[in-house]
Design an enzyme around this catalytic site. Structure first.
Site, PDB file in Angstrom:
ATOM      1  N   HIS A  78      95.280  53.608 -37.735  1.00  9.60           N
ATOM      2  CA  HIS A  78      95.523  53.258 -38.959  1.00  9.60           C
ATOM      3  C   HIS A  78      96.757  52.215 -38.999  1.00  9.60           C
ATOM      4  O   HIS A  78      97.222  52.119 -40.051  1.00  9.60           O
ATOM      5  CB  HIS A  78      96.133  54.416 -39.982  1.00  9.60           C
ATOM      6  CG  HIS A  78      95.175  55.627 -39.961  1.00  9.60           C
ATOM      7  ND1 HIS A  78      94.382  55.916 -40.903  1.00  9.60           N
ATOM      8  CD2 HIS A  78      95.073  56.520 -38.804  1.00  9.60           C
ATOM      9  CE1 HIS A  78      93.767  57.082 -40.576  1.00  9.60           C
ATOM     10  NE2 HIS A  78      94.285  57.459 -39.290  1.00  9.60           N
TER      11      HIS A  78
ATOM     12  N   SER B  94     103.237  23.142 -37.638  1.00  6.12           N
ATOM     13  CA  SER B  94     103.038  23.064 -39.302  1.00  6.12           C
ATOM     14  C   SER B  94     103.819  21.714 -39.489  1.00  6.12           C
ATOM     15  O   SER B  94     104.763  20.961 -38.996  1.00  6.12           O
ATOM     16  CB  SER B  94     104.059  24.018 -39.862  1.00  6.12           C
ATOM     17  OG  SER B  94     104.279  23.551 -41.105  1.00  6.12           O
TER      18      SER B  94
ATOM     19  N   LYS C  49     107.315  26.542 -36.895  1.00  6.88           N
ATOM     20  CA  LYS C  49     106.086  27.382 -36.673  1.00  6.88           C
ATOM     21  C   LYS C  49     105.272  27.205 -35.542  1.00  6.88           C
ATOM     22  O   LYS C  49     105.330  26.118 -34.964  1.00  6.88           O
ATOM     23  CB  LYS C  49     105.079  26.912 -38.105  1.00  6.88           C
ATOM     24  CG  LYS C  49     105.696  27.353 -39.185  1.00  6.88           C
ATOM     25  CD  LYS C  49     105.595  28.764 -39.429  1.00  6.88           C
ATOM     26  CE  LYS C  49     103.988  28.914 -40.469  1.00  6.88           C
ATOM     27  NZ  LYS C  49     103.381  29.943 -40.368  1.00  6.88           N
TER      28      LYS C  49
ATOM     29  N   GLU D 290      92.722  32.559 -35.060  1.00  7.82           N
ATOM     30  CA  GLU D 290      92.528  32.608 -36.578  1.00  7.82           C
ATOM     31  C   GLU D 290      90.998  32.003 -36.856  1.00  7.82           C
ATOM     32  O   GLU D 290      90.093  32.525 -37.550  1.00  7.82           O
ATOM     33  CB  GLU D 290      93.460  31.769 -37.397  1.00  7.82           C
ATOM     34  CG  GLU D 290      94.808  32.434 -37.590  1.00  7.82           C
ATOM     35  CD  GLU D 290      95.785  32.017 -38.375  1.00  7.82           C
ATOM     36  OE1 GLU D 290      95.869  31.823 -39.362  1.00  7.82           O
ATOM     37  OE2 GLU D 290      96.306  30.598 -37.577  1.00  7.82           O
TER      38      GLU D 290
END
Ligand code: ARG
Length: 478
Positions: free
Chosen positions: A158, A279, A285, A292
């Protein structure tokens, strides 16, 4: 005047511009040029064998088909949408060069069996390429697992910290999933490995087509039993798309973990800079784009499976033009699967692990609470339900004061239950010990990791032998 179609005899009007635009598949099925040429060469050899072409004629056709292949590869070949698809493009070029002789090639053949054969040849080749890539991914999982037996990380259920596991156990869990993918891709390859030429449009052909000759010449596993079924079904594509989806689902789950575990809050993993992007506005970043993108592409690949399933639904027997649309997701999926395998492989081999951060979470997440409860059962003869209750109280007490199982003072433990002040307490919550107590086959103990690694290697060796894949150093021929 518009050019006459190869099938134009019974028509008094040329196809409209719309018909041409909606009907063309050359913009995507040129991908099949190699297989179309291979299939046509075998077909011409068979035509010679049954006396439809002379030896000299066949040789001319074979040489010209090879020449056309070179024209396509060098970019010299002119693809015209009026030629509809790759089959007619090649045949019409053959006729341009050879005149009437070129027109003999399509004897005893229909584009319906031709396209089905081409796709089968294509799938066989591409699945073989995919298997080679997948094999090296399996090697990467193994390598990573071998190096991380002594690292303990949190196991989750979970997405809540559950129990400590050895990092090798985690990496091997992905190894076994991809091993199943490997076996399933093999089985998809077997589905494709069939001769369908000789099926004609749907009913067979009016010539003594030598299908055994074609099967041998094209090195195919078997001959289709029913001409209608042969031109009608796309099960090999569906199966490939399903296995690709399964692989992608596995990949997307690993990607999600990479994204999560390399975020600042977890910081168990770090990806090499080369697999991430920055970024344009936020200088600090480092985004896990490869992970992704693979996660995102999963929608595309599963969509491809759905596309062909829905395209097939309710179509009547034998060939329907709908089927032309099968190639779009097929070609795309082949590319996406190869990209994802490479992407995962690079992430796995370049992944840095930060054991101290994993230990931080293991401690703050009370990961050895179950071990403590089991210790009360073993050492103190307390029934499990009661020990569960006692440790639950302890966790609650710790949480409210900002302690974990390691930092709570002995006196405070005793307040919950006298047995918790016992000196055996400390040994009961050690992270490595927790792993090593799971000494069942398939468990996360150190001896079982060694066992699992041995089994995984044996399995890889078996595959290597069975499919003549050489080790990662050499070239792999599946
Ligand atoms: N381009 C077609 C396809 O990919 C080839 C078969 C066409 N057959 C036909 N009867 N029009 O499906």
């Amino acid at each position: 005047m518009k050019e006459k179609k190869l099938w134009g005899g019974r028509f008094s009007e040329a196809p409209s511009s719309l018909m041409v635009r909606i009907g063309e598949s050359i913009s995507f099925d040129k991908e099949l040029y190699k297989q179309d040429i291979t299939g046509s060469i075998s077909h011409s050899r068979m035509l010679r064998k049954i006396g439809i072409l002379t030896g000299e004629e066949q040789k001319k056709i074979e040489d010209t088909l090879k020449l056309i292949g070179k024209e396509i590869e060098s970019g010299k070949f002119e693809f015209k949408i009026e030629n509809e698809d790759i089959h007619m493009s090649i045949e019409s070029r053959l006729t341009d060069i050879l005149g009437d002789l070129g027109k003999k090639l399509h004897t005893a053949r229909s584009r319906n069996d031709q396209v089905s054969q081409d796709v089968r040849l294509y799938l066989k080749e591409e699945i073989t390429n995919i298997l080679s890539l997948l094999f090296s991914l399996l090697e990467s999982w193994l390598e990573k697992a071998e190096k991380s037996v002594d690292i303990v990380i949190p196991g989750y259920t979970h997405l809540q910290i559950a129990q400590p596991i050895r990092a090798s156990h985690y990496f091997l869990s992905h190894f076994w999933a991809n091993l199943r993918d490997f076996e399933d891709f093999l089985s998809a390859r077997e589905r494709a490995d069939e001769l369908v030429l000789g099926s004609g449009a749907l009913a067979g052909v009016n010539y003594a087509t030598d299908r055994n000759f074609l099967q041998k010449d094209l090195n195919l596993g078997r001959i289709s039993e029913n001409s209608m079924d042969a031109v009608s079904q796309r099960d090999h594509i569906l199966k490939f798309l399903f296995v690709s989806s399964q692989f992608y689902i596995h990949a997307s789950r690993f990607c999600e973990e990479i994204i999560l575990f390399s975020s600042q809050e977890f910081s168990y993993f770090k990806l090499p800079d080369s697999l991430t992007t920055g970024s344009s506005i936020m200088p600090q970043k480092k985004n896990p784009d490869v992970a992704e993108l693979i996660r995102g592409k999963t929608g595309r690949v599963v969509g491809g499976l759905n596309h062909v399933l829905m395209m097939m639904k309710g179509t009547p027997s034998a060939y329907n033009r709908d089927f032309q649309e099968d190639k779009i997701p097929l070609f795309d999926t082949v590319k996406q699967v190869k990209l994802a395998i490479e992407g995962i492989r690079e992430m796995v081999s370049g992944l840095e692990i930060f054991p101290a951060n994993a230990v931080r979470s293991l401690r703050s997440g009370f990961s050895t609470a179950t071990d403590l409860a089991d210790w009360l059962v073993f050492q103190k003869k307390i029934p499990f339900r009661t020990s569960h209750e006692i440790v639950g109280e302890l966790v609650k007490h710790c949480s409210s004061r900002g302690w974990d199982l390691f930092t709570i003072p002995q006196g405070e433990r005793g307040k919950i239950h006298a047995v918790l002040a016992d000196p055996g307490y400390e040994d009961a919550i050690v992270l490595e010990t927790s792993c090593d107590k799971k000494n069942v086959p398939g468990g996360t103990s150190k001896p079982m990791q060694k066992e699992q690694l041995k089994n995984a290697k044996r399995k890889l060796k078996e595959l290597e032998k069975r499919f003549q894949i050489q080790s990662s150093k050499g070239k792999k021929n599946v």
